[in-house]
Motif scaffolding. Sequence first.
Motif, PDB file in Angstrom:
ATOM      1  N   LYS A 148     -16.338 -73.476 132.711  1.00 33.35           N
ATOM      2  CA  LYS A 148     -15.388 -72.433 133.105  1.00 33.35           C
ATOM      3  C   LYS A 148     -15.702 -71.088 132.448  1.00 33.35           C
ATOM      4  O   LYS A 148     -14.952 -70.123 132.619  1.00 33.35           O
ATOM      5  CB  LYS A 148     -13.958 -72.878 132.742  1.00 33.35           C
ATOM      6  N   GLY A 149     -16.801 -71.039 131.691  1.00 36.17           N
ATOM      7  CA  GLY A 149     -17.195 -69.803 131.050  1.00 36.17           C
ATOM      8  C   GLY A 149     -16.301 -69.409 129.896  1.00 36.17           C
ATOM      9  O   GLY A 149     -16.127 -68.223 129.605  1.00 36.17           O
ATOM     10  N   VAL A 150     -15.739 -70.420 129.221  1.00 33.86           N
ATOM     11  CA  VAL A 150     -14.808 -70.174 128.117  1.00 33.86           C
ATOM     12  C   VAL A 150     -15.417 -70.668 126.812  1.00 33.86           C
ATOM     13  O   VAL A 150     -15.971 -71.774 126.751  1.00 33.86           O
ATOM     14  CB  VAL A 150     -13.456 -70.882 128.370  1.00 33.86           C
ATOM     15  N   ASP A 151     -15.308 -69.854 125.778  1.00 34.38           N
ATOM     16  CA  ASP A 151     -15.784 -70.226 124.447  1.00 34.38           C
ATOM     17  C   ASP A 151     -14.586 -70.682 123.610  1.00 34.38           C
ATOM     18  O   ASP A 151     -13.661 -69.909 123.380  1.00 34.38           O
ATOM     19  CB  ASP A 151     -16.457 -69.017 123.786  1.00 34.38           C
ATOM     20  N   ILE A 152     -14.586 -71.941 123.193  1.00 36.14           N
ATOM     21  CA  ILE A 152     -13.490 -72.474 122.381  1.00 36.14           C
ATOM     22  C   ILE A 152     -14.051 -72.957 121.047  1.00 36.14           C
ATOM     23  O   ILE A 152     -15.091 -73.619 121.010  1.00 36.14           O
ATOM     24  CB  ILE A 152     -12.739 -73.617 123.118  1.00 36.14           C
ATOM     25  N   SER A 153     -13.390 -72.590 119.958  1.00 37.35           N
ATOM     26  CA  SER A 153     -13.858 -73.005 118.636  1.00 37.35           C
ATOM     27  C   SER A 153     -13.616 -74.491 118.417  1.00 37.35           C
ATOM     28  O   SER A 153     -12.773 -75.102 119.086  1.00 37.35           O
ATOM     29  CB  SER A 153     -13.142 -72.193 117.551  1.00 37.35           C
ATOM     30  N   LYS A 177      -4.977 -73.935 131.730  1.00 44.31           N
ATOM     31  CA  LYS A 177      -4.045 -72.865 131.347  1.00 44.31           C
ATOM     32  C   LYS A 177      -4.695 -71.941 130.321  1.00 44.31           C
ATOM     33  O   LYS A 177      -4.603 -70.711 130.432  1.00 44.31           O
ATOM     34  CB  LYS A 177      -2.759 -73.483 130.795  1.00 44.31           C
ATOM     35  N   LEU A 178      -5.375 -72.520 129.338  1.00 42.48           N
ATOM     36  CA  LEU A 178      -6.052 -71.725 128.316  1.00 42.48           C
ATOM     37  C   LEU A 178      -7.189 -70.902 128.918  1.00 42.48           C
ATOM     38  O   LEU A 178      -7.400 -69.742 128.543  1.00 42.48           O
ATOM     39  CB  LEU A 178      -6.601 -72.636 127.220  1.00 42.48           C
ATOM     40  N   ALA A 179      -7.918 -71.505 129.871  1.00 39.80           N
ATOM     41  CA  ALA A 179      -9.053 -70.807 130.500  1.00 39.80           C
ATOM     42  C   ALA A 179      -8.588 -69.592 131.297  1.00 39.80           C
ATOM     43  O   ALA A 179      -9.307 -68.590 131.396  1.00 39.80           O
ATOM     44  CB  ALA A 179      -9.821 -71.775 131.401  1.00 39.80           C
ATOM     45  N   LEU A 180      -7.402 -69.662 131.858  1.00 38.12           N
ATOM     46  CA  LEU A 180      -6.850 -68.526 132.596  1.00 38.12           C
ATOM     47  C   LEU A 180      -6.325 -67.446 131.641  1.00 38.12           C
ATOM     48  O   LEU A 180      -6.263 -66.265 131.999  1.00 38.12           O
ATOM     49  CB  LEU A 180      -5.714 -68.991 133.516  1.00 38.12           C
ATOM     50  N   TYR A 181      -5.957 -67.875 130.438  1.00 35.17           N
ATOM     51  CA  TYR A 181      -5.347 -66.964 129.466  1.00 35.17           C
ATOM     52  C   TYR A 181      -6.389 -66.064 128.808  1.00 35.17           C
ATOM     53  O   TYR A 181      -6.245 -64.836 128.773  1.00 35.17           O
ATOM     54  CB  TYR A 181      -4.620 -67.791 128.409  1.00 35.17           C
ATOM     55  N   LYS A 182      -7.455 -66.671 128.284  1.00 30.45           N
ATOM     56  CA  LYS A 182      -8.505 -65.903 127.613  1.00 30.45           C
ATOM     57  C   LYS A 182      -9.852 -66.603 127.781  1.00 30.45           C
ATOM     58  O   LYS A 182      -9.920 -67.802 128.046  1.00 30.45           O
ATOM     59  CB  LYS A 182      -8.200 -65.750 126.121  1.00 30.45           C
ATOM     60  N   VAL A 190      -4.221 -71.736 121.007  1.00 26.95           N
ATOM     61  CA  VAL A 190      -3.719 -73.095 121.271  1.00 26.95           C
ATOM     62  C   VAL A 190      -2.291 -73.230 120.766  1.00 26.95           C
ATOM     63  O   VAL A 190      -1.422 -73.779 121.455  1.00 26.95           O
ATOM     64  CB  VAL A 190      -4.630 -74.159 120.630  1.00 26.95           C
ATOM     65  N   HIS A 191      -2.023 -72.721 119.556  1.00 27.07           N
ATOM     66  CA  HIS A 191      -0.660 -72.748 119.018  1.00 27.07           C
ATOM     67  C   HIS A 191       0.313 -72.032 119.954  1.00 27.07           C
ATOM     68  O   HIS A 191       1.441 -72.484 120.179  1.00 27.07           O
ATOM     69  CB  HIS A 191      -0.620 -72.079 117.638  1.00 27.07           C
ATOM     70  N   GLU A 192      -0.148 -70.927 120.520  1.00 29.65           N
ATOM     71  CA  GLU A 192       0.716 -70.094 121.359  1.00 29.65           C
ATOM     72  C   GLU A 192       0.958 -70.696 122.741  1.00 29.65           C
ATOM     73  O   GLU A 192       2.065 -70.626 123.280  1.00 29.65           O
ATOM     74  CB  GLU A 192       0.084 -68.708 121.514  1.00 29.65           C
ATOM     75  N   MET A 193      -0.071 -71.315 123.309  1.00 31.85           N
ATOM     76  CA  MET A 193      -0.019 -71.720 124.717  1.00 31.85           C
ATOM     77  C   MET A 193       0.250 -73.208 124.953  1.00 31.85           C
ATOM     78  O   MET A 193       0.715 -73.587 126.016  1.00 31.85           O
ATOM     79  CB  MET A 193      -1.342 -71.350 125.413  1.00 31.85           C
TER      80      MET A 193
END
Length: 328
Positions: A148-153, A177-182, A190-193
């Motif tokens: 999805k082109g998302v970088d997650i730690s 949901k996270l991928a759409l957010y940032k 993650v804490h926020e969403m």
Amino acid sequence: MIYLVYGEQFPLVSKRVKKLITSILPDGIDEFNYVRFNAKEVTVQEIAYECSLLPFGDRKVIRVDNPYFLGSIKERISIEKDQEYKELVKYIENPNDMVDIIFVLESKSVNKKNEIYKLIEKHGKVLFEEGLSLDTLSQTGRIYFQRKGVDISEEALKLLLERTGDNVSLFIQEADKLALYKKTIGVDEVHEMVPIPLEQNAFIICDSLITNQINKAIKTYRDLLILKEEPVRLVALLATQFRLYAQISYLYSIEKNNQEDIATLLKIHPYRVKLMCRNLVRISYFQLLNVIENLYQLDSKIKSMEIDPIIGLELFLVNFNNVREKKD
């Protein structure tokens, strides 16, 4: 051939079914070689009739979703009064060689005493799709975000898995949901969403009580009250959690089963068994029975309006060390 494919994680079950259909119909599906039914909306006699019809081509696949009559939990389905199971039994005993029927059930267990299940097991194939281990889900999750082109730690992915557990559907939902957010996800995102599921909060409370972190249990409970969670529902979840602890305690501490065998017997994830076994040095099987009995009494008092639900559950938490010893 007649198949039953079942498992608790529907994305994995669905993937297995798609592979199965592709192997039967390598040239693809169309309106002539593929029929899909919902067993909660169509009678088994209609399904049996469709199975008896010859296909227009070489083969035909009939997929039957939600075969509730094969599940281990009895459901109230309006169509049940119209079912004539003998018609399906007759078909399975003498199936059409040019038709493959696939029953697809989202459940971790089936009713193995059911006549239709026994016939499928005898004349066809029963395929159980196991859930992914947390290590495998972690690797798969990393790839999922990359696509999805998302970088997650690593820390964020670990926290996401803590909040979704081994529930693949929930993981996909929250990951999307996270991928759409940032496009760059850290722990803060993650804490926020991603909310902590109520079931996991129940586990946190239970775990905190057993490890004598009473203040942590009370804080978690009060946070849930702010979120408008019902104490009655939480009492039920805590009772379920402590019952599972008691089952594992009996099998592990008294019957001396190993953790892998316990996971198989109780049909739960091995990692969950491992986590719970760590705490069994802090509480005995008989203390767990005392806790369960106290929760049962609390539930009865709440439902008979002898005690306020919010106060009643908080008193249970505050007095947990007395409760486990069955002291007033």
